[in-house]
Design an enzyme around this catalytic site. Structure first.
Site, mmCIF file in Angstrom:
data_model
loop_
_atom_site.group_PDB
_atom_site.id
_atom_site.type_symbol
_atom_site.label_atom_id
_atom_site.label_comp_id
_atom_site.label_asym_id
_atom_site.label_seq_id
_atom_site.Cartn_x
_atom_site.Cartn_y
_atom_site.Cartn_z
ATOM 1 N N HIS A 169 -37.538 -16.374 15.652
ATOM 2 C CA HIS A 169 -36.761 -17.446 16.680
ATOM 3 C C HIS A 169 -36.175 -17.457 17.769
ATOM 4 O O HIS A 169 -34.956 -17.126 17.844
ATOM 5 C CB HIS A 169 -36.031 -18.605 15.640
ATOM 6 N N GLU A 204 -40.983 -19.949 16.787
ATOM 7 C CA GLU A 204 -39.866 -20.608 16.553
ATOM 8 C C GLU A 204 -38.876 -21.142 17.793
ATOM 9 O O GLU A 204 -37.950 -20.062 18.219
ATOM 10 C CB GLU A 204 -39.005 -20.944 15.650
ATOM 11 N N HIS A 207 -35.711 -22.648 5.828
ATOM 12 C CA HIS A 207 -33.774 -22.931 6.311
ATOM 13 C C HIS A 207 -32.764 -23.448 4.681
ATOM 14 O O HIS A 207 -33.720 -24.372 4.408
ATOM 15 C CB HIS A 207 -33.536 -24.280 6.493
HETATM 16 C C1 LIG Z 1 -35.885 -23.237 11.844
HETATM 17 C C2 LIG Z 1 -35.102 -22.437 11.350
HETATM 18 O O1 LIG Z 1 -34.412 -23.020 10.410
HETATM 19 C C3 LIG Z 1 -35.072 -21.158 11.598
HETATM 20 O O2 LIG Z 1 -35.818 -20.826 12.523
HETATM 21 C C4 LIG Z 1 -33.850 -21.345 11.838
HETATM 22 O O3 LIG Z 1 -33.242 -21.488 12.739
HETATM 23 C C5 LIG Z 1 -33.692 -19.724 12.285
HETATM 24 O O4 LIG Z 1 -33.050 -19.480 13.180
HETATM 25 P P1 LIG Z 1 -31.363 -18.755 13.317
HETATM 26 O O5 LIG Z 1 -31.258 -17.400 13.013
HETATM 27 O O6 LIG Z 1 -30.742 -18.502 14.652
HETATM 28 O O7 LIG Z 1 -30.311 -19.161 12.397
HETATM 29 N N1 LIG Z 2 -38.572 -21.311 9.932
HETATM 30 C C1 LIG Z 2 -37.152 -21.560 9.011
HETATM 31 C C2 LIG Z 2 -36.863 -20.060 9.470
HETATM 32 O O1 LIG Z 2 -37.557 -19.298 10.006
HETATM 33 C C3 LIG Z 2 -35.828 -18.984 8.616
HETATM 34 O O2 LIG Z 2 -34.473 -19.953 8.211
HETATM 35 P P1 LIG Z 2 -33.258 -19.725 7.009
HETATM 36 O O3 LIG Z 2 -34.517 -18.031 5.877
HETATM 37 O O4 LIG Z 2 -33.276 -18.155 8.178
HETATM 38 O O5 LIG Z 2 -32.333 -20.105 6.796
#
Ligand SMILES: CC(=O)[C@@H](O)[C@H](O)COP(=O)(O)O
Ligand SMILES: NCC(=O)COP(=O)(O)O
Length: 237
Positions: free
Chosen positions: A43, A70, A190
């Site tokens: 992401h 993402e 998440h």
């Molecule tokens: C969309 C989502 O829930 C994850 O991709 C999360 O936002 C990870 O991003 P961070 O690692 O920046 O928290």
């Molecule tokens: N799309 C959610 C993700 O990639 C991971 O979220 P998190 O486990 O870091 O909260």
């Protein structure tokens, strides 16, 4: 079966804290796949505080499972995704300065924007997913955009589960049933963790994929610490 896509953002956070290339995110992605994960998620954020745009390019040649990128579809992100051509792109409505993702799309308000971006990705052979809150109207709105899948934002489920409130799953089950009725693929992510994942999976019909990062990397530290401390002690005898 539900696929596990490991989000490696946090590995990049650790790397960036010292400069250099330790831990190496490319090696981590190779190892995670060898350990059996069926996908790698990244992401990248506009400030590149963890995963960098260049990481996405470097990962392209080593990710042989599902590669999921993402992010908020600003021009720079769209260009990156079209260049890297991952298996899947997940659109997330992040504010530029967000610490982490904190909401799903309003798929009704942003329908035409999402439809336009989605058709561009699909024209390029990239599967699309939209990050949404567990609200049936938002799932129905997502269908209207032409997306292949949705990703349910699981923060509120995880928070309620931690408090012992098992009813926090209810809107997710309803959203999942709505997605199934509309023939929309279903992902989730998440704050999912070893603690809550089994209950989530058992209550969500048709769950194709979960992406997990923060908890999974923390758990890896906790579960690996004893082994590594023992290895140091053995060398220091
Ligand atoms: C969309 C989502 O829930 C994850 O991709 C999360 O936002 C990870 O991003 P961070 O690692 O920046 O928290
Ligand atoms: N799309 C959610 C993700 O990639 C991971 O979220 P998190 O486990 O870091 O909260």
């Amino acid at each position: 079966m539900t696929k596990l896509s490991v989000n490696i953002n946090k590995i990049a956070t650790l790397r960036n804290s010292r400069g250099g290339n330790m831990p190496n995110v490319v090696k981590a992605a190779i190892d995670i796949q060898e350990f059996g994960a069926q996908g790698i998620t990244i992401h990248p954020r506009p400030d590149e505080r963890h995963i960098r745009y260049q990481d996405a390019r470097d990962l392209k040649s080593v990710v042989y499972t599902e590669f999921n990128i993402e992010g908020n579809p600003v021009k720079k992100f769209i260009d990156l995704v079209l260049e890297v051509k991952p298996t899947q792109v997940t659109l997330v409505p992040d504010a530029v300065d967000a610490i982490t993702s904190d909401a799903g799309w309003d798929t009704i308000k942003h329908k035409s924007f999402l439809a336009e971006v989605i058709s561009e990705f699909k024209r390029n052979g990239i599967r699309t997913s939209i990050f949404v809150d567990p609200v049936v109207k938002m799932v129905e709105g997502a269908k209207e955009t032409g997306t292949d899948r949705i990703e349910l934002y699981t923060e509120s489920f995880a928070a309620e589960y931690e408090k012992g409130n098992m009813d926090g799953i209810k809107p997710y089950t309803e959203a999942a049933l709505a997605a199934r009725k509309l023939n929309l693929g279903l992902n989730a992510g998440h704050d999912l963790s070893l603690e809550n994942i089994l209950f989530f999976k058992e209550n969500i019909p048709g769950l194709l994929e979960v992406s997990i990062g923060h908890a999974l990397i923390c758990e890896s530290l906790y579960l690996g610490l004893e082994n590594v401390v023992q290895m140091y002690l053995a060398k220091l005898k």
